[in-house]
Write a protein that holds these residues in place. Structure first.
Motif, mmCIF file in Angstrom:
data_model
loop_
_atom_site.group_PDB
_atom_site.id
_atom_site.type_symbol
_atom_site.label_atom_id
_atom_site.label_comp_id
_atom_site.label_asym_id
_atom_site.label_seq_id
_atom_site.Cartn_x
_atom_site.Cartn_y
_atom_site.Cartn_z
ATOM 1 N N TYR A 786 26.356 30.130 28.397
ATOM 2 C CA TYR A 786 27.068 30.348 29.919
ATOM 3 C C TYR A 786 26.041 30.261 30.670
ATOM 4 O O TYR A 786 25.214 30.359 30.715
ATOM 5 C CB TYR A 786 27.414 31.936 29.689
ATOM 6 N N THR A 791 27.799 33.928 35.844
ATOM 7 C CA THR A 791 28.155 34.642 35.647
ATOM 8 C C THR A 791 27.347 35.515 36.705
ATOM 9 O O THR A 791 28.356 36.791 37.120
ATOM 10 C CB THR A 791 27.375 34.872 34.264
ATOM 11 N N ARG A 795 31.050 38.071 38.016
ATOM 12 C CA ARG A 795 31.511 39.388 37.861
ATOM 13 C C ARG A 795 31.883 40.207 38.905
ATOM 14 O O ARG A 795 32.900 40.644 38.649
ATOM 15 C CB ARG A 795 30.461 39.990 36.997
ATOM 16 N N GLN A 833 36.477 34.586 34.479
ATOM 17 C CA GLN A 833 35.421 35.872 33.813
ATOM 18 C C GLN A 833 35.697 35.312 32.386
ATOM 19 O O GLN A 833 34.524 34.776 31.765
ATOM 20 C CB GLN A 833 36.470 36.620 33.947
ATOM 21 N N TYR A 834 36.369 34.374 31.762
ATOM 22 C CA TYR A 834 36.457 33.298 30.470
ATOM 23 C C TYR A 834 35.718 32.483 30.538
ATOM 24 O O TYR A 834 34.409 32.517 29.668
ATOM 25 C CB TYR A 834 37.397 33.480 30.686
ATOM 26 N N SER A 837 31.673 34.318 31.336
ATOM 27 C CA SER A 837 31.176 35.567 30.564
ATOM 28 C C SER A 837 31.822 35.033 28.556
ATOM 29 O O SER A 837 31.331 35.497 28.054
ATOM 30 C CB SER A 837 31.044 36.798 30.195
ATOM 31 N N ASP A 839 35.014 34.932 25.773
ATOM 32 C CA ASP A 839 35.834 35.653 25.610
ATOM 33 C C ASP A 839 35.461 36.865 24.774
ATOM 34 O O ASP A 839 36.347 37.723 25.073
ATOM 35 C CB ASP A 839 36.601 34.819 23.788
ATOM 36 N N ASP A 840 34.557 36.873 24.423
ATOM 37 C CA ASP A 840 34.248 38.471 23.393
ATOM 38 C C ASP A 840 33.732 39.599 24.845
ATOM 39 O O ASP A 840 34.073 40.248 24.662
ATOM 40 C CB ASP A 840 32.765 38.264 22.784
ATOM 41 N N TRP A 841 32.885 38.750 25.760
ATOM 42 C CA TRP A 841 33.494 39.946 26.580
ATOM 43 C C TRP A 841 34.014 40.716 27.369
ATOM 44 O O TRP A 841 34.305 41.331 27.483
ATOM 45 C CB TRP A 841 32.196 39.252 27.873
ATOM 46 N N ILE A 842 35.112 39.701 27.682
ATOM 47 C CA ILE A 842 36.577 39.910 28.519
ATOM 48 C C ILE A 842 37.545 41.129 27.912
ATOM 49 O O ILE A 842 37.891 42.020 27.558
ATOM 50 C CB ILE A 842 36.918 38.160 29.083
ATOM 51 N N SER A 844 36.249 42.712 25.268
ATOM 52 C CA SER A 844 35.622 44.058 25.165
ATOM 53 C C SER A 844 35.578 45.055 26.849
ATOM 54 O O SER A 844 34.986 46.284 26.154
ATOM 55 C CB SER A 844 34.082 44.130 25.275
ATOM 56 N N ARG A 845 36.325 44.322 27.502
ATOM 57 C CA ARG A 845 36.342 45.041 28.958
ATOM 58 C C ARG A 845 37.512 45.280 29.432
ATOM 59 O O ARG A 845 38.070 45.970 29.671
ATOM 60 C CB ARG A 845 35.245 44.401 29.728
#
Length: 950
Positions: A786, A791, A795, A833-834, A837, A839-842, A844-845
């Motif tokens: 990324y 990033t 955010r 955001q996808y 950062s 898929d995993d970052w999104i 988790s939040r």
């Protein structure tokens, strides 16, 4: 609201069996039975008012402009059929619990049964013909699913498709007939149409209306030549056969004849079409039933024959004949349901329904044999049973109808011949199954079924006896109110009794019983004659031949038009549009330029037009360099947004801008898996063709635009501008149109958007694509998964974008904005955001499941529309008012805001679901690219040019 709830209760609870089955098969059966019993109790609460002569009506406007209202009507005819549907449904529910094996998904069966039950109740209780049509088509769909319940069997699938094809074709014809009938009567409300009989019969469109409506009724009730689908529907489980072919499905067609009898009957055309179809069906199916070796096939053809009898009685067109038809509907439902259930018991215990193998069951199943013999005797018209009474009425009416002069004897002879055949196939059923020696090579040793499996048959056989012995006490009151409703007039005087004296109908019955038994006794010669002398005409073979011819023709036509070239498809489409639109221009004698002079072109407009043309040309020139083409195409979209701003359309400008952002993101994600350059594939001939079509299209569209803009335009926009504030409570006319005036269109659009999103998700879910590890010049991708800059920037943009989205949403009713634009902004922020950062970052939040977001949006929009019914207003009618708070002051609240919230959630869920799927593909592909850089690409991971082209 009690009356609509009777019809809607099974539909609203159709998903409940899927939940109850987790607690066991008994819990599922009892739950479905409780739902049906509740609907039956609600109906019985209203029954006394119907017996007192009242017609109960309930409902509310739905789409008044189309004549579609959610209106329901309970009179004697609807009460009769509703009682049959619900009471027989209860018996089928109990019977199915013990008939279906442990391997059969009983939850799915009961869910489909409730869906079908609710659909049938909707047909008989509908007070609006358009509403009835909706339920009519729902019965075709639900019966298709029920007939094909054992979808692992080829005959079940074929029978289900055949039933759906025939009944749906008839439903299409019925739609045309109903539209014509509503046009003639001036309304689709049943109360108005029933009062318009004279007007309809004297109208020039009466013949077309009658034929179209009868096509719908005949296909549903399996009248000749559409009879063949019903015997092939016997591939369904026996509980389905018992329900569909006794009290429901096939009775929908004769119900339609009874319902529209006072409107359409009374003419020679009615007599010859309805009576002719009924007479042919009556005799042909009775004859065919005698030669069927499968028990259910014999019963199926006997059902077709008895439906022909009912149709013939309605075709006579007299009030007493209609009473006889209604009486036979009751009697046929009772003895035919018991016979189908008995056949199911025999099949369940013996493992076969072939009467050539099933013999002598009286020895093994005496109790079941006794029940089945009584039911078959009722079907044959044996005295002291209910079938005898309606058969006597039929014989009596056949003697009274004299339209043929010297040939008036034909109808009584045909009636007597039918009686002979019905006795013959009934005797064959009794003798071949329960006597006639010993069983031959049965898969299982027969024995009596479980106790509760016999209870529904016992109840129905008891009714055969009670109705046959006490008809005046048990049936006459219900038959009287049903006849009054069907005739839309006071019913004629009639009496139901065991004995009406020794008369000609009694003699005809005696002859039928004796001759039918004699005919069966000579079955050996009769079967030989049928097999070797008489020509056989298989309607299914004709149907299959027509189906093959249609398939071959469509394949030839498809091969002639389609060669897997999108350019060719576009050329056909654009060329056809040019030909169709050029014809009015060539035929018109009016000048191209109208009376309104063109506005002067200012510098800003000219500059914008030049840039728009330049961007469009650049897109065409660089279309082989896909990334550059995407950038120039985005410039075209941006300039179109500026055009909307220039001509004072801020809502359109915001929408175009948001759509452009989302589309660009979508294309960027897709381009990751495509080559950066598109090879030259078109020939000079194709380029000339495409250039010609493009040039003609541009010239034609410019000419059409010029012709329209230089002429006075009578637009409906003035109406919306004038009524937006006083009726919709908003000054933003565009938004008020979307969520109020044309809210039904918007509901359909967001539903289509959600369906498209789910389809795309289904296509992409689990898909694994091989991504390139380097660019076209061989330079490897950057090792960073990324971009740090992206990033860092993305955010903090998320909360800001969501704030802007909420602001745009809240202001939409009075200022440019609204749920659609706000939803696109929110979706764009999430997708950014996808991209930045991963898929995993999104996940988790932002713990959102976009499927549920879409579902919540659709539910919110739909419930907002349904809420208006509670205030006796049409579907999706909005309301607004002004409120005062101490600090906030005066502000407005509108129910349209809730509908707009549904639009917002649906757009966010749908767009985010689509783009997130592509984002995950890109992320997965990039991860594989990183592994390729560290370990070296494997041979199978390197995409070939052909694979890259897709």
């Amino acid at each position: 609201m009690t009356l609509p709830f009777i019809a809607l209760l099974p539909l609203l609870t159709a998903c409940l069996p899927a939940v109850l089955v987790r607690r066991g098969r008994n819990a599922c059966a009892w739950g479905v039975a409780a739902i049906t019993a509740a609907a039956l109790l609600l109906l019985l609460q209203l029954a006394p008012r119907v017996f007192d002569g009242e017609v109960i009506e309930a409902g509310s406007p739905w789409i008044p402009a189309l004549g579609l209202n959610a209106s329901f009507r309970l009179d004697g005819l609807a009460l009769l059929f509703s009682l049959l549907i619900l009471s027989f449904g209860l018996l089928v529910i109990l019977y199915a619990r013990y008939y279906l094996s442990e391997r059969d998904p009983i939850g799915r069966f009961y869910a489909l049964l409730l869906l079908f039950m609710g659909s049938m109740l909707g047909i008989v209780l509908a007070g609006n013909l358009l509403l009835m049509l909706m339920f009519w088509e729902l019965t075709s769909l639900s019966s298709f699913l029920l007939i094909g319940y054992w979808h692992h069997q080829a005959d079940a699938r074929q029978g289900a498709r055949m039933a759906l094809t025939i009944t749906s074709a008839g439903g299409l014809a019925l739609l045309g007939g109903v539209v014509l009938l509503g046009h003639i009567a001036g309304s689709f409300e049943l109360s108005v149409i029933l009062d318009s009989g004279e007007q309809v019969r004297n109208h020039p469109l009466y013949a077309a209306t009658l034929v179209l409506i009868l096509l719908g009724a005949f296909t549903k009730s399996a009248q000749f030549p559409f009879h063949f689908w019903l015997p092939h529907a016997m591939a369904a489980p026996t509980p389905v056969s018992a329900y569909l072919h006794s009290a429901t499905m096939v009775k929908a067609g004769v119900f339609l004849l009874a319902r529209l009898f006072p409107v359409l009957a009374g003419t020679d055309l009615w007599f010859f079409i309805v009576g002719g179809a009924g007479l042919v069906t009556l005799l042909f199916a009775a004859y065919a039933a005698l030669f069927k070796h499968d028990i259910k096939a014999l019963l199926a053809y006997s059902t077709v024959s008895h439906l022909g009898l009912i149709t013939l009685l309605f075709g006579f067109g007299t009030p007493l004949a209609a009473v006889a038809a209604l009486f036979h509907i009751i009697n046929h439902a009772i003895f035919k349901a018991s016979l189908f259930m008995a056949a199911g018991i025999i099949d369940h215990e013996c493992g076969t329904r072939d009467m050539r193998r099933i013999n002598g069951l009286w020895k093994y199943m005496p109790y079941t044999a006794c029940l089945a013999i009584i039911a078959a005797a009722s079907m044959a018209g044996v005295p002291l049973l209910n079938g005898f009474l309606s058969k006597e009425m039929f014989f009596s009416k056949s003697l009274e109808i004299t339209p043929f002069g010297a040939w008036n004897w034909l109808l009584p002879v045909a009636a007597a011949l039918w009686g002979i055949f019905s006795v013959a196939y009934s005797v064959r059923f009794i003798h071949d199954v329960f006597f006639n020696g010993e069983p031959i090579d049965l898969p299982r040793t027969p024995h009596e079924p479980p106790r509760w499996m016999k209870v529904p048959v016992e109840i129905l056989v008891m009714l055969c006896l009670l109705v046959g012995i006490f008809p005046a006490l048990l049936v006459q009151p219900l038959l009287t109110v049903a006849a009054a409703a069907s005739l839309h007039a006071p019913p004629p005087h009639f009496t139901l009794a065991i004995w009406h004296g020794f008369n000609l109908p009694v003699i005809m019955s005696i002859v039928a019983l004796a001759a039918g038994t004699l005919l069966y006794s000579q079955r050996r010669y009769l079967f030989a004659l049928h097999d070797h002398v008489l020509p056989t005409l298989d309607a299914k073979a004709i149907y299959d031949g027509i189906q093959r011819a249609v398939l071959v023709t469509s394949q030839w036509f498809t091969a002639a038009l389609q060669n897997d070239s999108l350019q060719r498809y576009a050329a056909w489409l654009i060329g056809s549009a040019l030909l169709l639109t050029a014809w009015p221009f060539l035929q018109s004698s009016s000048p191209l330029t109208g009376s309104i002079s063109a506005q002067p072109i200012d510098f800003v407009t000219a500059t914008g037009a030049f840039l728009l043309i330049a961007a469009a040309l650049a897109t065409m020139m660089f279309h082989r360099q896909r990334l550059i083409a995407l950038i120039t195409l985005s410039a075209v979209g941006l300039l179109v947004s500026l055009v909307f701003v220039r001509f004072s359309a801020p809502d359109l400008a915001l929408t175009q801008l948001a759509v452009e952002v989302v589309s660009t993101l979508l294309l960027l994600l897709a381009l990751y898996y495509l080559p950066q350059y598109s090879p030259t594939e078109t020939t000079a001939r194709r380029r000339v063709r495409d250039g010609t079509l493009a040039g003609l299209s541009g010239i034609g569209l410019a000419a059409l635009t010029w012709a329209i803009t230089t002429r006075p335009l009578n637009s409906i926009s003035d109406y919306f501008v004038e009524h937006s504030k006083p009726e919709g409570g908003g000054t933003n006319v565009v938004n008020v149109i979307l969520v109020d005036f044309r809210g039904f269109d918007t509901l359909g659009e967001i539903t289509a958007l959600a369906i498209a999103a789910l389809a795309i998700y289904a296509l992409l879910d689990g898909l694994r694509l091989t991504s390139p590890g380097s660019d076209v010049k061989g330079r490897p991708w950057a090792p960073d998964r990324y971009s740090l800059i992206m990033t860092t920037v993305a955010r903090p943009l998320l909360p800001l974008a969501m704030l802007v989205s909420i602001y745009i949403f809240l202001r939409g009713h009075n200022w440019p904005g609204g749920g659609f634009i706000a939803g696109l902004i929110a979706a764009s922020a999430l997708i950014l955001q996808y991209l930045a950062s991963g898929d995993d970052w999104i996940k988790s939040r932002v713990r959102l499941r976009f499927h549920l977001v879409m579902a919540a949006g659709l539910a919110c929009a739909l419930l907002t529309g349904l809420g208006s019914w509670a205030f006796d207003a049409p579907f999706l009618t909005s309301a607004f008012d002004y409120f005062h708070w101490p600090v906030v002051g005066k502000f407005e609240l509108a129910t349209a805001l809730l509908f707009d919230l549904g639009v917002y959630l649906t757009v966010v869920g749908a767009v985010s679901l689509i783009l997130a799927c592509l984002g995950k593909l890109s992320a997965a592909g990039h991860g594989r690219a990183e592994r390729q850089l560290s370990t070296g690409p494997s041979q199978h991971e390197l995409p070939s040019p052909v694979e890259g082209e897709g």
